[in-house]
Design a protein around this motif. Structure first.
Motif, PDB file in Angstrom:
ATOM      1  N   GLY A  55       0.811  -1.199   0.000  1.00  0.00           N
ATOM      2  CA  GLY A  55       0.000   0.000   0.000  1.00  0.00           C
ATOM      3  C   GLY A  55       0.843   1.246   0.000  1.00  0.00           C
ATOM      4  N   ALA A  56       0.204   2.364  -0.319  1.00  0.00           N
ATOM      5  CA  ALA A  56       0.873   3.664  -0.299  1.00  0.00           C
ATOM      6  C   ALA A  56      -0.165   4.727   0.012  1.00  0.00           C
ATOM      7  N   SER A  57       0.293   5.810   0.633  1.00  0.00           N
ATOM      8  CA  SER A  57      -0.613   6.891   1.033  1.00  0.00           C
ATOM      9  C   SER A  57      -0.204   8.204   0.383  1.00  0.00           C
ATOM     10  N   ILE A  58      -1.200   9.017   0.115  1.00  0.00           N
ATOM     11  CA  ILE A  58      -0.998  10.398  -0.334  1.00  0.00           C
ATOM     12  C   ILE A  58      -1.804  11.281   0.612  1.00  0.00           C
ATOM     13  N   ASP A  59      -1.145  12.214   1.275  1.00  0.00           N
ATOM     14  CA  ASP A  59      -1.812  13.149   2.173  1.00  0.00           C
ATOM     15  C   ASP A  59      -1.832  14.529   1.536  1.00  0.00           C
ATOM     16  N   VAL A  60      -2.972  15.176   1.650  1.00  0.00           N
ATOM     17  CA  VAL A  60      -3.132  16.545   1.159  1.00  0.00           C
ATOM     18  C   VAL A  60      -3.743  17.381   2.274  1.00  0.00           C
ATOM     19  N   ALA A  61      -3.141  18.516   2.572  1.00  0.00           N
ATOM     20  CA  ALA A  61      -3.682  19.462   3.549  1.00  0.00           C
ATOM     21  C   ALA A  61      -4.048  20.742   2.813  1.00  0.00           C
ATOM     22  N   VAL A  62      -5.298  21.172   2.947  1.00  0.00           N
ATOM     23  CA  VAL A  62      -5.792  22.381   2.294  1.00  0.00           C
ATOM     24  C   VAL A  62      -6.119  23.389   3.391  1.00  0.00           C
ATOM     25  N   ALA A  63      -5.230  24.367   3.563  1.00  0.00           N
ATOM     26  CA  ALA A  63      -5.360  25.334   4.653  1.00  0.00           C
ATOM     27  C   ALA A  63      -6.003  26.615   4.147  1.00  0.00           C
ATOM     28  N   CYS A  64      -7.046  27.080   4.846  1.00  0.00           N
ATOM     29  CA  CYS A  64      -7.728  28.333   4.519  1.00  0.00           C
ATOM     30  C   CYS A  64      -7.132  29.430   5.395  1.00  0.00           C
ATOM     31  N   ARG A  65      -6.596  30.464   4.766  1.00  0.00           N
ATOM     32  CA  ARG A  65      -5.861  31.491   5.498  1.00  0.00           C
ATOM     33  C   ARG A  65      -6.328  32.884   5.115  1.00  0.00           C
ATOM     34  N   ARG A  66      -6.301  33.786   6.095  1.00  0.00           N
ATOM     35  CA  ARG A  66      -6.539  35.216   5.872  1.00  0.00           C
ATOM     36  C   ARG A  66      -5.276  35.960   6.262  1.00  0.00           C
ATOM     37  N   GLY A  67      -4.850  36.881   5.418  1.00  0.00           N
ATOM     38  CA  GLY A  67      -3.617  37.600   5.688  1.00  0.00           C
ATOM     39  C   GLY A  67      -2.411  36.798   5.246  1.00  0.00           C
ATOM     40  N   ASP A  68      -1.239  37.297   5.610  1.00  0.00           N
ATOM     41  CA  ASP A  68       0.002  36.693   5.120  1.00  0.00           C
ATOM     42  C   ASP A  68       0.641  35.725   6.098  1.00  0.00           C
ATOM     43  N   ASP A  69       0.388  35.889   7.368  1.00  0.00           N
ATOM     44  CA  ASP A  69       1.065  35.070   8.370  1.00  0.00           C
ATOM     45  C   ASP A  69       0.132  33.979   8.868  1.00  0.00           C
ATOM     46  N   ALA A  70       0.552  32.759   8.767  1.00  0.00           N
ATOM     47  CA  ALA A  70      -0.214  31.634   9.276  1.00  0.00           C
ATOM     48  C   ALA A  70       0.703  30.435   9.363  1.00  0.00           C
ATOM     49  N   PRO A  71       0.502  29.572  10.354  1.00  0.00           N
ATOM     50  CA  PRO A  71       1.369  28.394  10.469  1.00  0.00           C
ATOM     51  C   PRO A  71       1.098  27.396   9.349  1.00  0.00           C
ATOM     52  N   GLU A  72       2.076  26.588   9.042  1.00  0.00           N
ATOM     53  CA  GLU A  72       1.877  25.510   8.099  1.00  0.00           C
ATOM     54  C   GLU A  72       0.900  24.493   8.703  1.00  0.00           C
ATOM     55  N   PRO A  73       0.081  23.850   7.880  1.00  0.00           N
ATOM     56  CA  PRO A  73      -0.891  22.891   8.419  1.00  0.00           C
ATOM     57  C   PRO A  73      -0.223  21.686   9.059  1.00  0.00           C
ATOM     58  N   GLN A  74      -0.931  21.108  10.025  1.00  0.00           N
ATOM     59  CA  GLN A  74      -0.449  19.906  10.699  1.00  0.00           C
ATOM     60  C   GLN A  74      -0.427  18.712   9.741  1.00  0.00           C
ATOM     61  N   ALA A  75       0.245  17.660  10.184  1.00  0.00           N
ATOM     62  CA  ALA A  75       0.171  16.381   9.486  1.00  0.00           C
ATOM     63  C   ALA A  75      -1.191  15.738   9.752  1.00  0.00           C
ATOM     64  N   PHE A  76      -1.611  14.851   8.856  1.00  0.00           N
ATOM     65  CA  PHE A  76      -2.923  14.209   8.968  1.00  0.00           C
ATOM     66  C   PHE A  76      -3.078  13.493  10.308  1.00  0.00           C
ATOM     67  N   ASP A  77      -2.103  12.679  10.689  1.00  0.00           N
ATOM     68  CA  ASP A  77      -2.230  11.887  11.908  1.00  0.00           C
ATOM     69  C   ASP A  77      -2.357  12.762  13.145  1.00  0.00           C
ATOM     70  N   GLU A  78      -1.638  13.873  13.176  1.00  0.00           N
ATOM     71  CA  GLU A  78      -1.709  14.771  14.323  1.00  0.00           C
ATOM     72  C   GLU A  78      -3.084  15.422  14.409  1.00  0.00           C
ATOM     73  N   ALA A  79      -3.601  15.880  13.274  1.00  0.00           N
ATOM     74  CA  ALA A  79      -4.934  16.487  13.273  1.00  0.00           C
ATOM     75  C   ALA A  79      -5.997  15.459  13.664  1.00  0.00           C
ATOM     76  N   GLU A  80      -5.881  14.250  13.136  1.00  0.00           N
ATOM     77  CA  GLU A  80      -6.861  13.209  13.452  1.00  0.00           C
ATOM     78  C   GLU A  80      -6.859  12.899  14.949  1.00  0.00           C
ATOM     79  N   ALA A  81      -5.703  12.851  15.564  1.00  0.00           N
ATOM     80  CA  ALA A  81      -5.630  12.567  16.996  1.00  0.00           C
ATOM     81  C   ALA A  81      -6.306  13.665  17.808  1.00  0.00           C
ATOM     82  N   GLU A  82      -6.141  14.909  17.396  1.00  0.00           N
ATOM     83  CA  GLU A  82      -6.780  16.012  18.114  1.00  0.00           C
ATOM     84  C   GLU A  82      -8.292  15.989  17.947  1.00  0.00           C
ATOM     85  N   VAL A  83      -8.766  15.654  16.749  1.00  0.00           N
ATOM     86  CA  VAL A  83     -10.204  15.546  16.521  1.00  0.00           C
ATOM     87  C   VAL A  83     -10.802  14.452  17.401  1.00  0.00           C
ATOM     88  N   VAL A  84     -10.186  13.287  17.391  1.00  0.00           N
ATOM     89  CA  VAL A  84     -10.689  12.159  18.180  1.00  0.00           C
ATOM     90  C   VAL A  84     -10.674  12.491  19.666  1.00  0.00           C
TER      91      VAL A  84
END
Length: 729
Positions: A223-252
């Motif tokens: 198997g192989a995985s492809i992860d895509v993060a689509v970040a919605c931002r206002r202005g110029d300064d914003a952190p880079e999006p988290q990895a999928f697994d990190e975001a999923e753990a926070e949601v759960v």
């Protein structure tokens, strides 16, 4: 829902009407998939794509702007073969199962159908869509294939998506591409730079401004995985999006914490339990953490924002099991209460917010709903919720903090709500592009006379008088809690006088119900409508007349088999496909059921609960939508969906809890430290349920409620704290 931007029947909207959701085509599919977190939401088709077509509503939206308008996947430059999709029970993730179609090369099947499993997962967290594709080779030989991902952003304001045209827009920025990263941008006329930052992991083998192509080379069982993060931002300064697994753990983790602290309802019947679970998950998803506390946003896709009427009704529906939601709603609406007259916003001192919007068009004033006060009922409902919250929690400190807002709301009723001094609260818009009708039925054709002619303003709708009556009674509760006995007696006296005037002016003996409204000439709109049922919810109806209203609503003219229609089938404007003139609204039915039960009419409450539950067994994901069409129930067939209904929708989800409360006669009295059941009943479709972690007076209880013939038993399974559980005949 309280649909703030009212919609009309098909074909009824004039050009340029800012309140109408254009429906030139039907929904692309009635299995739309929705995710939401905070001020960000995503609408997919059931294949997990975002494409033009249908209502054109698909995409990722953030703060009123669409940051992603296209998302599609191709396998070897062809659409994959669809297997199935769902939004998980907790509403946290979209799961889509795809596979390869037969691939033919050199005249033979090179890759048989079902060799590759393509599993798509998607979740939203902190303004980012996290998307993962997991490809697995279930064949006996190595497989080489390509995955093409296409992503685009149009940065359309949600009102543009709804169908409004603009004379000018801002400008798109040139896409910025680097290995594994793509940035799309837009500079609005409001001076705000909006960006969609897309991160790929791994980087595509071939990248372009529409996404990229990935190469797969998989041995058997690899198997192989492809992860895509689509970040919605206002202005110029914003952190880079988290990895999928990190975001999923926070949601759960967030869902787990919410579940452990919440009162929950369960049933041993899997269908009933699915209904409860989806309603709970919908409310959790729609609830947004604001600086003032938790607030249930009205609905997706069109109403992902705080609405006064919707938030108040949702909080009332859930008050017995989730009082903290009412506290958040009251705090936010107190903080945004109008303090001056602003005609362009239909604002007046003491008036409660109708809706608040973000986005470019709201900021530029291209429509009035950036902050808008055009509802006649949110202000009395604010007081009703405050009084009910006080009884439910005995939280006098909080009640004291919002008492000035309560007094301002009650003062608005006299100074501005009663426009002609006749003792009734009326509405008439002052904003040129505001809502014509400002009750919960706020589409332009919703208030009319028996011959179908439109009612002219200022208009006093019947249920608003019931809300005002309930607000005066609630004002008395609050005043007594704060030691203001004189004020309490004055409010009660005003309520009694209003009740007398109401009975004299609104009752229509020949119809056996209350008039829909009084027009500007004080002529009754002699129309049989569900609004009269909400007069029972407010408690303004006399017992004798309440019984006649209830019998009418239970008749075939009103009751479709799924629920009570908004309009009797005999009325001139009845249309089962009309937004407010014939459809079935779950929240309307819940308020009617609660009102009927308070007058001892539990047969109607049980019938409504049974009908809406049956509808839920047919509806996608067992979800209560904003509304559905009012066609009569046909054995073996489900209800007919309404074409542009919000699903999920907050007060539709909350209706489940108020229906249950109505049937059980359930109240929680913190001051007396009691959980009460007044003549509890359960319909045959709901033989048993459990309520766990029901909080009262600093303690909590677990209860089992079971139907035994025509009787209902209540067993206390756990009691932590000093309080009583009473069952009253």
């Amino acid at each position: 829902m309280s649909d703030p931007e009212a919609r009309r029947s098909p074909g009824a909207a004039p050009e340029g009407d800012p309140h109408h959701v254009l429906a030139a085509a039907s929904l692309a599919d009635d299995r739309t998939r929705v995710l939401k977190h905070g001020d960000t939401f995503a609408v997919f088709d059931h294949l997990g794509r975002m494409l033009p077509g249908g209502l054109g509503e698909q995409g990722v939206y953030h703060d009123g702007t669409r940051h992603l308008s296209h998302l599609s996947l191709e396998l070897d430059d062809r659409p994959p073969f669809f297997l199935g999709s769902t939004v998980r029970d907790e509403n946290d993730q979209l799961s889509v199962a795809l596979t390869n179609p037969d691939r033919i090369r050199d005249g033979r099947i090179d890759l048989p159908l079902g060799t590759l499993h393509l599993a798509v997962q998607a979740l939203l967290w902190r303004g980012v869509l996290h998307w993962r594709l997991r490809a697995t080779n279930h064949g006996m030989r190595p497989v080489e294939a390509s995955i093409r991902l296409r992503l685009r952003a149009d940065f359309a304001d949600i009102y543009e998506v709804r169908g409004m045209t603009r004379s000018a827009r801002g400008r798109d920025s040139a896409p910025e591409a680097s290995p594994g990263r793509l940035e799309l941008g837009y500079l609005g006329l409001d001076g705000v730079r909006r960006r969609t930052v897309i991160r790929f992991s791994p980087a595509p083998a071939e990248a372009d401004v529409d996404g990229g192509r990935f190469r797969l080379a998989l041995g058997p069982r690899e198997g192989a995985s492809i992860d895509v993060a689509v970040a919605c931002r206002r202005g110029d300064d914003a952190p880079e999006p988290q990895a999928f697994d990190e975001a999923e753990a926070e949601v759960v983790g967030s869902i787990r914490r919410y579940g452990s602290a919440s009162c929950r309802i369960a049933s041993p019947d899997g269908r009933v339990d699915a209904w409860f679970r989806r309603s709970e998950a919908d409310l959790h998803m729609l609830t947004t953490d604001l600086p003032t506390g938790s607030y249930p946003y009205a609905g997706v896709p069109w109403f992902n924002a705080p609405f006064g009427r919707d938030g108040l009704v949702t909080a009332l529906e859930c008050l017995w099991l989730r009082p903290e939601l009412a506290r958040g709603v009251l705090r936010h609406l107190a903080a945004t209460q109008a303090t001056e007259s602003i005609p362009s916003q239909d604002a007046e001192p003491g008036k409660i917010l109708h809706e608040a919007r973000d986005g470019e068009m709201a900021a530029l004033g291209e429509m009035p709903f950036g902050r808008y006060y055009g509802s006649v009922d949110a202000t009395p409902l604010f007081v009703v919720l405050a009084g009910s919250y006080c009884e439910r929690t005995a939280d006098r400190a909080f009640v004291g903090s919002i008492w000035p807002n309560v007094e301002a709301a009650l003062a608005w009723i006299d100074a501005f709500g009663d426009r002609d001094g006749d003792g009734f609260v009326e509405y008439e818009r002052r904003a040129a592009d505001g809502l014509i009708h400002q009750g919960w039925k706020d589409s332009d054709d919703a208030v009319f006379h028996a011959d179908g002619s439109p009612a002219r303003g200022p208009i006093a709708v019947c249920e608003v008088q019931a809300y005002v009556y309930a607000a005066l009674r609630a004002g008395a509760v609050l005043a007594r809690a704060l030691g203001r006995e004189g004020r309490a007696a004055a409010f009660e006296g005003r309520a009694d006088r209003l009740r007398e005037r109401f009975e004299a002016a609104f009752w229509c003996e020949e119809m056996g119900t209350y008039a829909l409204a009084l027009d500007g000439d004080k002529r009754p709109c002699r129309v049989r409508s569900s609004n009269a049922g909400q007069c029972l919810f407010g408690g303004i109806a006399s017992p004798e007349r309440a019984a006649r209203v209830e019998r009418g609503l239970a008749s075939a003219d009103f009751f479709s088999g799924w629920g009570v229609r908004t309009l009797a089938t005999s009325e001139s404007r009845y249309n089962p496909m009309s937004y407010h003139n014939g459809a079935v609204w779950p929240h309307d039915n819940a308020l009617i059921a609660f009102g009927a039960a308070r007058y001892g009419r539990k047969d109607l409450a049980s019938a409504i609960l049974s009908g809406l539950f049956a509808a839920g067994t047919y509806l996608d994901l067992s979800r209560m939508p904003e509304l559905f069409c009012g066609f009569g129930r046909v054995p073996g067939e489900g209800p007919v969906p309404y074409p542009v209904a919000c699903a999920p929708q907050a007060w539709a989800a909350g209706s489940v809890y108020l229906l249950l409360q109505a049937c059980l006669g359930l109240t929680v009295d913190a001051a007396e430290r009691k959980i009460r059941f007044q003549r509890p009943r359960l319909p045959s479709v709901l033989p048993e349920l459990r309520i766990t972690n029901l909080h009262v007076a600093g303690g909590a209880a677990d209860l089992r409620i079971a139907r035994r013939g025509d009787a209902v038993s209540v067993d206390v399974l756990r009691r932590d704290g000093d309080f009583a559980v009473e069952i009253l005949d």
